[in-house]
Design a protein around this motif. Structure first.
Motif, PDB file in Angstrom:
ATOM      1  N   PHE A 124      -6.229  -9.835  -8.276  1.00 59.97           N
ATOM      2  CA  PHE A 124      -4.990  -9.272  -7.715  1.00 59.97           C
ATOM      3  C   PHE A 124      -3.953 -10.376  -7.632  1.00 59.97           C
ATOM      4  O   PHE A 124      -4.263 -11.553  -7.837  1.00 59.97           O
ATOM      5  CB  PHE A 124      -5.224  -8.616  -6.348  1.00 59.97           C
ATOM      6  CG  PHE A 124      -5.773  -9.540  -5.283  1.00 59.97           C
ATOM      7  CD1 PHE A 124      -4.944 -10.427  -4.600  1.00 59.97           C
ATOM      8  CD2 PHE A 124      -7.122  -9.507  -4.951  1.00 59.97           C
ATOM      9  CE1 PHE A 124      -5.447 -11.269  -3.607  1.00 59.97           C
ATOM     10  CE2 PHE A 124      -7.637 -10.348  -3.968  1.00 59.97           C
ATOM     11  CZ  PHE A 124      -6.803 -11.222  -3.295  1.00 59.97           C
TER      12      PHE A 124
ATOM     13  N   ALA B 273      -8.624  -4.852 -10.662  1.00 61.81           N
ATOM     14  CA  ALA B 273      -7.754  -4.316 -11.724  1.00 61.81           C
ATOM     15  C   ALA B 273      -6.282  -4.581 -11.436  1.00 61.81           C
ATOM     16  O   ALA B 273      -5.411  -3.871 -11.937  1.00 61.81           O
ATOM     17  CB  ALA B 273      -7.997  -2.818 -11.886  1.00 61.81           C
ATOM     18  N   GLY B 274      -6.013  -5.637 -10.655  1.00 59.13           N
ATOM     19  CA  GLY B 274      -4.635  -5.892 -10.238  1.00 59.13           C
ATOM     20  C   GLY B 274      -3.905  -6.947 -11.051  1.00 59.13           C
ATOM     21  O   GLY B 274      -2.856  -7.424 -10.629  1.00 59.13           O
TER      22      GLY B 274
ATOM     23  N   THR C 162      -4.793   0.197  -5.541  1.00 60.76           N
ATOM     24  CA  THR C 162      -3.336   0.070  -5.468  1.00 60.76           C
ATOM     25  C   THR C 162      -2.768   0.954  -6.571  1.00 60.76           C
ATOM     26  O   THR C 162      -3.076   0.757  -7.754  1.00 60.76           O
ATOM     27  CB  THR C 162      -2.906  -1.401  -5.656  1.00 60.76           C
ATOM     28  OG1 THR C 162      -3.361  -2.142  -4.515  1.00 60.76           O
ATOM     29  CG2 THR C 162      -1.388  -1.521  -5.754  1.00 60.76           C
TER      30      THR C 162
ATOM     31  N   THR D  92      -9.687  -8.497 -13.426  1.00 60.72           N
ATOM     32  CA  THR D  92      -8.368  -9.141 -13.538  1.00 60.72           C
ATOM     33  C   THR D  92      -7.764  -9.551 -12.200  1.00 60.72           C
ATOM     34  O   THR D  92      -6.600  -9.943 -12.147  1.00 60.72           O
ATOM     35  CB  THR D  92      -7.374  -8.198 -14.262  1.00 60.72           C
ATOM     36  OG1 THR D  92      -7.100  -7.065 -13.421  1.00 60.72           O
ATOM     37  CG2 THR D  92      -7.927  -7.707 -15.599  1.00 60.72           C
TER      38      THR D  92
ATOM     39  N   ASP E 166      -0.457  -7.849  -3.373  1.00 61.85           N
ATOM     40  CA  ASP E 166      -1.637  -7.353  -2.654  1.00 61.85           C
ATOM     41  C   ASP E 166      -2.139  -8.372  -1.644  1.00 61.85           C
ATOM     42  O   ASP E 166      -2.608  -8.000  -0.564  1.00 61.85           O
ATOM     43  CB  ASP E 166      -2.754  -6.990  -3.638  1.00 61.85           C
ATOM     44  CG  ASP E 166      -2.624  -5.560  -4.131  1.00 61.85           C
ATOM     45  OD1 ASP E 166      -2.937  -4.651  -3.351  1.00 61.85           O
ATOM     46  OD2 ASP E 166      -2.166  -5.376  -5.271  1.00 61.85           O
TER      47      ASP E 166
ATOM     48  N   GLU F  63      -0.547   1.338 -14.160  1.00 59.10           N
ATOM     49  CA  GLU F  63      -0.511   0.402 -15.304  1.00 59.10           C
ATOM     50  C   GLU F  63      -1.637   0.700 -16.282  1.00 59.10           C
ATOM     51  O   GLU F  63      -1.450   0.628 -17.497  1.00 59.10           O
ATOM     52  CB  GLU F  63      -0.658  -1.045 -14.812  1.00 59.10           C
ATOM     53  CG  GLU F  63       0.622  -1.656 -14.301  1.00 59.10           C
ATOM     54  CD  GLU F  63       0.358  -3.017 -13.666  1.00 59.10           C
ATOM     55  OE1 GLU F  63      -0.508  -3.749 -14.177  1.00 59.10           O
ATOM     56  OE2 GLU F  63       1.002  -3.308 -12.645  1.00 59.10           O
TER      57      GLU F  63
ATOM     58  N   LEU G  93      -3.562  -6.790 -14.822  1.00 53.14           N
ATOM     59  CA  LEU G  93      -3.555  -6.427 -16.249  1.00 53.14           C
ATOM     60  C   LEU G  93      -2.457  -7.164 -17.005  1.00 53.14           C
ATOM     61  O   LEU G  93      -2.600  -7.460 -18.195  1.00 53.14           O
ATOM     62  CB  LEU G  93      -3.362  -4.910 -16.427  1.00 53.14           C
ATOM     63  CG  LEU G  93      -4.364  -3.955 -15.762  1.00 53.14           C
ATOM     64  CD1 LEU G  93      -4.189  -2.546 -16.308  1.00 53.14           C
ATOM     65  CD2 LEU G  93      -5.798  -4.414 -15.943  1.00 53.14           C
ATOM     66  N   GLU G  94      -1.350  -7.502 -16.301  1.00 49.74           N
ATOM     67  CA  GLU G  94      -0.209  -8.124 -16.983  1.00 49.74           C
ATOM     68  C   GLU G  94      -0.525  -9.525 -17.511  1.00 49.74           C
ATOM     69  O   GLU G  94       0.192 -10.041 -18.361  1.00 49.74           O
ATOM     70  CB  GLU G  94       1.002  -8.182 -16.039  1.00 49.74           C
ATOM     71  CG  GLU G  94       0.921  -9.215 -14.927  1.00 49.74           C
ATOM     72  CD  GLU G  94       0.142  -8.744 -13.702  1.00 49.74           C
ATOM     73  OE1 GLU G  94      -0.493  -7.673 -13.747  1.00 49.74           O
ATOM     74  OE2 GLU G  94       0.195  -9.471 -12.681  1.00 49.74           O
TER      75      GLU G  94
ATOM     76  N   ASP H 140      -0.035   1.280  -8.119  1.00 51.37           N
ATOM     77  CA  ASP H 140       0.668   0.651  -9.256  1.00 51.37           C
ATOM     78  C   ASP H 140      -0.319   0.148 -10.313  1.00 51.37           C
ATOM     79  O   ASP H 140      -0.039   0.207 -11.511  1.00 51.37           O
ATOM     80  CB  ASP H 140       1.531  -0.521  -8.783  1.00 51.37           C
ATOM     81  CG  ASP H 140       2.795  -0.047  -8.060  1.00 51.37           C
ATOM     82  OD1 ASP H 140       3.116   1.155  -8.163  1.00 51.37           O
ATOM     83  OD2 ASP H 140       3.442  -0.882  -7.413  1.00 51.37           O
ATOM     84  N   HIS H 141      -1.476  -0.381  -9.870  1.00 46.53           N
ATOM     85  CA  HIS H 141      -2.458  -0.869 -10.842  1.00 46.53           C
ATOM     86  C   HIS H 141      -3.031   0.284 -11.657  1.00 46.53           C
ATOM     87  O   HIS H 141      -3.252   0.162 -12.868  1.00 46.53           O
ATOM     88  CB  HIS H 141      -3.635  -1.568 -10.145  1.00 46.53           C
ATOM     89  CG  HIS H 141      -3.255  -2.695  -9.247  1.00 46.53           C
ATOM     90  ND1 HIS H 141      -4.096  -3.160  -8.272  1.00 46.53           N
ATOM     91  CD2 HIS H 141      -2.132  -3.454  -9.175  1.00 46.53           C
ATOM     92  CE1 HIS H 141      -3.516  -4.156  -7.637  1.00 46.53           C
ATOM     93  NE2 HIS H 141      -2.325  -4.357  -8.157  1.00 46.53           N
TER      94      HIS H 141
ATOM     95  N   TYR I  48      -8.210  -2.686  -6.151  1.00 45.57           N
ATOM     96  CA  TYR I  48      -7.059  -3.602  -6.269  1.00 45.57           C
ATOM     97  C   TYR I  48      -7.471  -5.026  -6.646  1.00 45.57           C
ATOM     98  O   TYR I  48      -6.730  -5.732  -7.329  1.00 45.57           O
ATOM     99  CB  TYR I  48      -6.281  -3.654  -4.939  1.00 45.57           C
ATOM    100  CG  TYR I  48      -6.917  -4.539  -3.906  1.00 45.57           C
ATOM    101  CD1 TYR I  48      -7.967  -4.088  -3.115  1.00 45.57           C
ATOM    102  CD2 TYR I  48      -6.499  -5.862  -3.757  1.00 45.57           C
ATOM    103  CE1 TYR I  48      -8.575  -4.911  -2.210  1.00 45.57           C
ATOM    104  CE2 TYR I  48      -7.109  -6.699  -2.845  1.00 45.57           C
ATOM    105  CZ  TYR I  48      -8.150  -6.218  -2.070  1.00 45.57           C
ATOM    106  OH  TYR I  48      -8.754  -7.051  -1.170  1.00 45.57           O
TER     107      TYR I  48
END
Ligand SMILES: [Zn+2]
Length: 254
Positions: A50, A93-94, A129, A48, A54, A135, A96-97, A131-132, A90
């Motif tokens: 970044f 997998a940064g 990261t 996904t 990032d 999530e 996902l949204e 945050d990722h 990062y």
């Protein structure tokens, strides 16, 4: 199967091989990709990417969002049902949204690794990261994560294989093509040179597993030129562009 470039960074050879390189200061740029497997009327997205946070923090050049990259090849990220996460760094997998309707396929060991004791070491944690990872944990609790333990067949001619080493739960994607079995290595080999010369990339959890992984890549692919590295700009030269408009951006791997 398609590879679509979404970002890049300048780099030097010395940064890309464990133990350095005799031509350490020679340029060796790095590309960042998202991949799409199509078949049976479905699209499976691999990784996904970044986003701008990032890119700025890590000094990367974000050329287009992963959503925009997928739109270039006719894939609407919002409607994708299955996303394979090769690992949780990062740059994989940064985003996902971008996939509000998707399930995320990941290895048990990768989630354990990304949330466990090894992340207290900066040397291992810096490419994640937080945050990722958070999530993804939220997605676990929302029932949107499919865990795999080792090899798994997702559909006829599409399978996942655990090749730890770069991270503990790194997995690769094997696809049946007219040319034979193709293996999207992602960061099981960043560049062609890593696997061809048995010289691991320096961001590494287990060097022995990386080296065993190079052998496994060769076993899984029907030919060495059907091993697709995760970050090599040569991928855009060795495979044909999706169309003239997308030259240098998107190639057809199979
Ligand atoms: Zn990567």
């Amino acid at each position: 199967m398609l590879a679509v470039k979404y970002a890049e960074r300048a780099g030097r050879r010395g940064e890309h091989f464990l133990g350095g390189d005799p031509h350490a200061d020679s340029p060796m740029p790095m590309d960042y990709f998202v991949w799409v497997v199509t078949g049976g009327g479905r699209a499976w997205v691999v990784d996904t990417g970044f986003g701008p946070v990032d890119a700025e923090r890590r000094g990367r050049v974000l050329l287009r969002s992963v959503g925009e990259a997928l739109a270039l090849v006719g894939v609407d990220a919002a409607t994708v049902e299955d996303v394979i996460l090769t690992h949780l760094h990062y740059d994989h997998a940064g985003g996902l949204e971008h996939f509000p309707g998707a399930r995320f396929h990941v290895q048990d060991r990768e989630v354990a690794y990304a949330t466990g004791r090894h992340m207290t070491h900066r040397a291992l944690g810096h490419a994640f990261t937080a945050d990722h990872v958070a999530e993804l944990v939220l997605a676990v609790h929302a029932g949107r994560v499919v865990f795999h333990d080792g090899d798994a067949e997702l559909a006829p001619g599409l399978s996942l294989h655990h090749l730890g080493g770069h991270t503990d739960g790194q997995q690769v994607v094997r696809v049946s093509t007219r040319e034979g079995w193709l293996v999207l290595a992602s960061d099981a080999t960043h560049y062609y040179e890593n696997v061809e010369h048995g010289r691991p990339f320096p961001i590494v959890f287990d060097v022995g597993a990386v080296l065993d992984g190079y052998r496994r890549l060769r076993d899984l692919a029907d030919r060495d030129d059907l091993i697709v590295p995760g970050h090599d700009p040569l991928v855009l030269e060795r495979f044909p562009a999706v169309d003239d408009r997308l030259a240098g951006i998107a190639v057809r791997l199979a």
